[in-house]
Motif scaffolding. Structure first.
Motif, mmCIF file in Angstrom:
data_model
loop_
_atom_site.group_PDB
_atom_site.id
_atom_site.type_symbol
_atom_site.label_atom_id
_atom_site.label_comp_id
_atom_site.label_asym_id
_atom_site.label_seq_id
_atom_site.Cartn_x
_atom_site.Cartn_y
_atom_site.Cartn_z
ATOM 1 N N GLU A 118 -3.143 -5.188 11.890
ATOM 2 C CA GLU A 118 -4.529 -5.472 11.514
ATOM 3 C C GLU A 118 -4.934 -4.419 10.491
ATOM 4 O O GLU A 118 -5.468 -3.370 10.834
ATOM 5 C CB GLU A 118 -5.431 -5.440 12.739
ATOM 6 N N TYR A 119 -4.678 -4.742 9.235
ATOM 7 C CA TYR A 119 -4.883 -3.791 8.143
ATOM 8 C C TYR A 119 -6.313 -3.805 7.629
ATOM 9 O O TYR A 119 -6.883 -2.782 7.290
ATOM 10 C CB TYR A 119 -3.909 -4.138 7.024
ATOM 11 N N ASP A 120 -6.919 -4.977 7.563
ATOM 12 C CA ASP A 120 -8.238 -5.115 6.951
ATOM 13 C C ASP A 120 -9.279 -5.507 7.999
ATOM 14 O O ASP A 120 -9.304 -6.629 8.466
ATOM 15 C CB ASP A 120 -8.177 -6.172 5.841
ATOM 16 N N SER A 121 -10.119 -4.592 8.339
ATOM 17 C CA SER A 121 -11.201 -4.893 9.283
ATOM 18 C C SER A 121 -12.543 -4.812 8.560
ATOM 19 O O SER A 121 -13.542 -4.382 9.121
ATOM 20 C CB SER A 121 -11.181 -3.911 10.459
ATOM 21 N N ASN A 122 -12.526 -5.192 7.261
ATOM 22 C CA ASN A 122 -13.709 -5.097 6.403
ATOM 23 C C ASN A 122 -14.202 -3.657 6.288
ATOM 24 O O ASN A 122 -15.393 -3.410 6.099
ATOM 25 C CB ASN A 122 -14.841 -5.992 6.928
ATOM 26 N N SER A 123 -13.270 -2.749 6.423
ATOM 27 C CA SER A 123 -13.604 -1.328 6.328
ATOM 28 C C SER A 123 -12.649 -0.646 5.364
ATOM 29 O O SER A 123 -11.434 -0.633 5.587
ATOM 30 C CB SER A 123 -13.514 -0.658 7.710
ATOM 31 N N SER A 124 -13.183 -0.089 4.296
ATOM 32 C CA SER A 124 -12.339 0.622 3.333
ATOM 33 C C SER A 124 -11.703 1.849 3.976
ATOM 34 O O SER A 124 -10.591 2.245 3.618
ATOM 35 C CB SER A 124 -13.156 1.038 2.106
ATOM 36 N N THR A 125 -12.393 2.430 4.951
ATOM 37 C CA THR A 125 -11.848 3.603 5.647
ATOM 38 C C THR A 125 -10.581 3.231 6.410
ATOM 39 O O THR A 125 -9.581 3.959 6.361
ATOM 40 C CB THR A 125 -12.881 4.181 6.626
ATOM 41 N N VAL A 126 -10.618 2.096 7.119
ATOM 42 C CA VAL A 126 -9.451 1.646 7.871
ATOM 43 C C VAL A 126 -8.288 1.342 6.916
ATOM 44 O O VAL A 126 -7.134 1.711 7.186
ATOM 45 C CB VAL A 126 -9.784 0.395 8.710
ATOM 46 N N ARG A 127 -8.590 0.710 5.797
ATOM 47 C CA ARG A 127 -7.532 0.399 4.831
ATOM 48 C C ARG A 127 -6.907 1.671 4.271
ATOM 49 O O ARG A 127 -5.688 1.763 4.125
ATOM 50 C CB ARG A 127 -8.097 -0.478 3.707
ATOM 51 N N GLU A 128 -7.741 2.651 3.976
ATOM 52 C CA GLU A 128 -7.231 3.926 3.463
ATOM 53 C C GLU A 128 -6.368 4.629 4.517
ATOM 54 O O GLU A 128 -5.341 5.238 4.185
ATOM 55 C CB GLU A 128 -8.394 4.819 3.035
ATOM 56 N N GLN A 129 -6.795 4.551 5.766
ATOM 57 C CA GLN A 129 -6.011 5.157 6.842
ATOM 58 C C GLN A 129 -4.642 4.489 6.952
ATOM 59 O O GLN A 129 -3.617 5.168 7.103
ATOM 60 C CB GLN A 129 -6.771 5.047 8.165
ATOM 61 N N TRP A 130 -4.620 3.148 6.874
ATOM 62 C CA TRP A 130 -3.342 2.440 6.943
ATOM 63 C C TRP A 130 -2.460 2.732 5.743
ATOM 64 O O TRP A 130 -1.234 2.868 5.876
ATOM 65 C CB TRP A 130 -3.572 0.933 7.103
ATOM 66 N N ASN A 131 -3.058 2.828 4.564
ATOM 67 C CA ASN A 131 -2.273 3.183 3.372
ATOM 68 C C ASN A 131 -1.600 4.537 3.573
ATOM 69 O O ASN A 131 -0.434 4.727 3.208
ATOM 70 C CB ASN A 131 -3.164 3.218 2.131
ATOM 71 N N SER A 132 -2.342 5.458 4.158
ATOM 72 C CA SER A 132 -1.803 6.793 4.422
ATOM 73 C C SER A 132 -0.682 6.732 5.461
ATOM 74 O O SER A 132 0.365 7.376 5.303
ATOM 75 C CB SER A 132 -2.918 7.719 4.904
ATOM 76 N N ILE A 133 -0.884 5.947 6.516
ATOM 77 C CA ILE A 133 0.128 5.814 7.573
ATOM 78 C C ILE A 133 1.418 5.215 7.027
ATOM 79 O O ILE A 133 2.512 5.739 7.242
ATOM 80 C CB ILE A 133 -0.413 4.939 8.725
ATOM 81 N N LEU A 134 1.282 4.121 6.291
ATOM 82 C CA LEU A 134 2.460 3.450 5.734
ATOM 83 C C LEU A 134 3.154 4.329 4.689
ATOM 84 O O LEU A 134 4.387 4.293 4.553
ATOM 85 C CB LEU A 134 2.057 2.110 5.112
ATOM 86 N N SER A 135 2.365 5.135 3.980
ATOM 87 C CA SER A 135 2.941 6.028 2.971
ATOM 88 C C SER A 135 3.806 7.121 3.583
ATOM 89 O O SER A 135 4.753 7.592 2.947
ATOM 90 C CB SER A 135 1.830 6.668 2.131
ATOM 91 N N THR A 136 3.499 7.531 4.821
ATOM 92 C CA THR A 136 4.317 8.567 5.461
ATOM 93 C C THR A 136 5.745 8.077 5.664
ATOM 94 O O THR A 136 6.705 8.833 5.483
ATOM 95 C CB THR A 136 3.721 9.001 6.818
ATOM 96 N N ALA A 137 5.889 6.804 6.026
ATOM 97 C CA ALA A 137 7.231 6.240 6.189
ATOM 98 C C ALA A 137 7.914 6.101 4.836
ATOM 99 O O ALA A 137 9.106 6.371 4.697
ATOM 100 C CB ALA A 137 7.155 4.885 6.885
ATOM 101 N N ARG A 138 7.160 5.670 3.843
ATOM 102 C CA ARG A 138 7.711 5.532 2.485
ATOM 103 C C ARG A 138 8.248 6.864 1.971
ATOM 104 O O ARG A 138 9.350 6.944 1.443
ATOM 105 C CB ARG A 138 6.625 4.985 1.556
#
Length: 214
Positions: A118-138
């Motif tokens: 659940e990446y998009d909950s209509n919250s830019s903060t949540v999206r930014e957090q997920w981008n950061s999380i996924l980037s750690t694996a990258r």
């Protein structure tokens, strides 16, 4: 005369340079980790041995852990190690996800599956957090696969593939169940085993993959 401080500084500079080189090699420019090979690239690479394969699973955010159990049972059937991090019982989904990713990266695992993202909950903060999380694996050079996601990040360098697994209990609630997205999926079916090894070994594959469980 030997200057210890100068020698220590030199060593630190060398180590830092090596770390930067290694880190940059983990993250292919303009491509996702686990999906950087061209279709026509026939270069032979040493694949991951089955005894060494470790699959990380970040579980469902909703109370649908039956889907998580099915994936872990599939790992066991295919004789690969599955490392599980639950999120459905957490008050903060992204916080639990960040903790789970950190644990799996530290082990490290060879591939991370995110079940029911659940990446998009209509919250830019949540999206930014997920981008950061996924980037750690990258940055760690570990490919990420989205399994039956409810939403998908626009930046496709953050994930190697999207799995549509119709036999999982969360399939009908996922984005991959929608007809508008189904046309993007590879017409061929992949076995779970073949799919995870193909991605972990960075062999060529499409982004959208129909995957079957044994």
């Amino acid at each position: 005369m030997f200057n210890y401080q100068r020698y220590k500084t030199y060593v630190l500079v060398v180590i830092t340079c090596l770390a930067l080189v290694l880190c940059s090699s983990c993250s292919p420019v303009g491509s996702a980790v686990g999906r950087s090979r061209d279709k026509n690239d026939t270069t032979q690479v040493d694949g991951i041995d089955r005894n060494d394969m470790v699959v990380g699973l970040l579980g469902e955010s909703q109370n649908l852990e039956a889907a998580d159990r099915t994936i872990l049972q599939t790992c066991e059937k295919n004789k690969v190690v599955g490392v599980y991090s639950a999120t459905w019982d957490s008050y903060n989904y992204t916080q639990a996800a960040a903790s789970g990713f950190a644990d799996m990266i530290s082990r490290p695992v060879n591939i991370i599956l995110v079940n029911g993202l659940e990446y998009d909950s209509n919250s830019s903060t949540v999206r930014e957090q997920w981008n950061s999380i996924l980037s750690t694996a990258r940055k760690a050079g570990i490919p990420v696969v989205l399994v039956n996601p409810r939403t998908i990040p626009q930046d496709d360098t953050l994930y190697a593939a999207v799995f549509a697994i119709s036999s999982l209990s969360n399939y009908e609630n996922s984005l991959v169940h929608e007809s508008s997205l189904q046309q993007k999926f590879d017409k061929n079916s992949w076995s779970f085993d073949n799919a995870i090894f193909t991605i972990a070994n960075n062999e060529y594959h499409e982004i959208y993959m129909n995957v079957t469980l044994p």
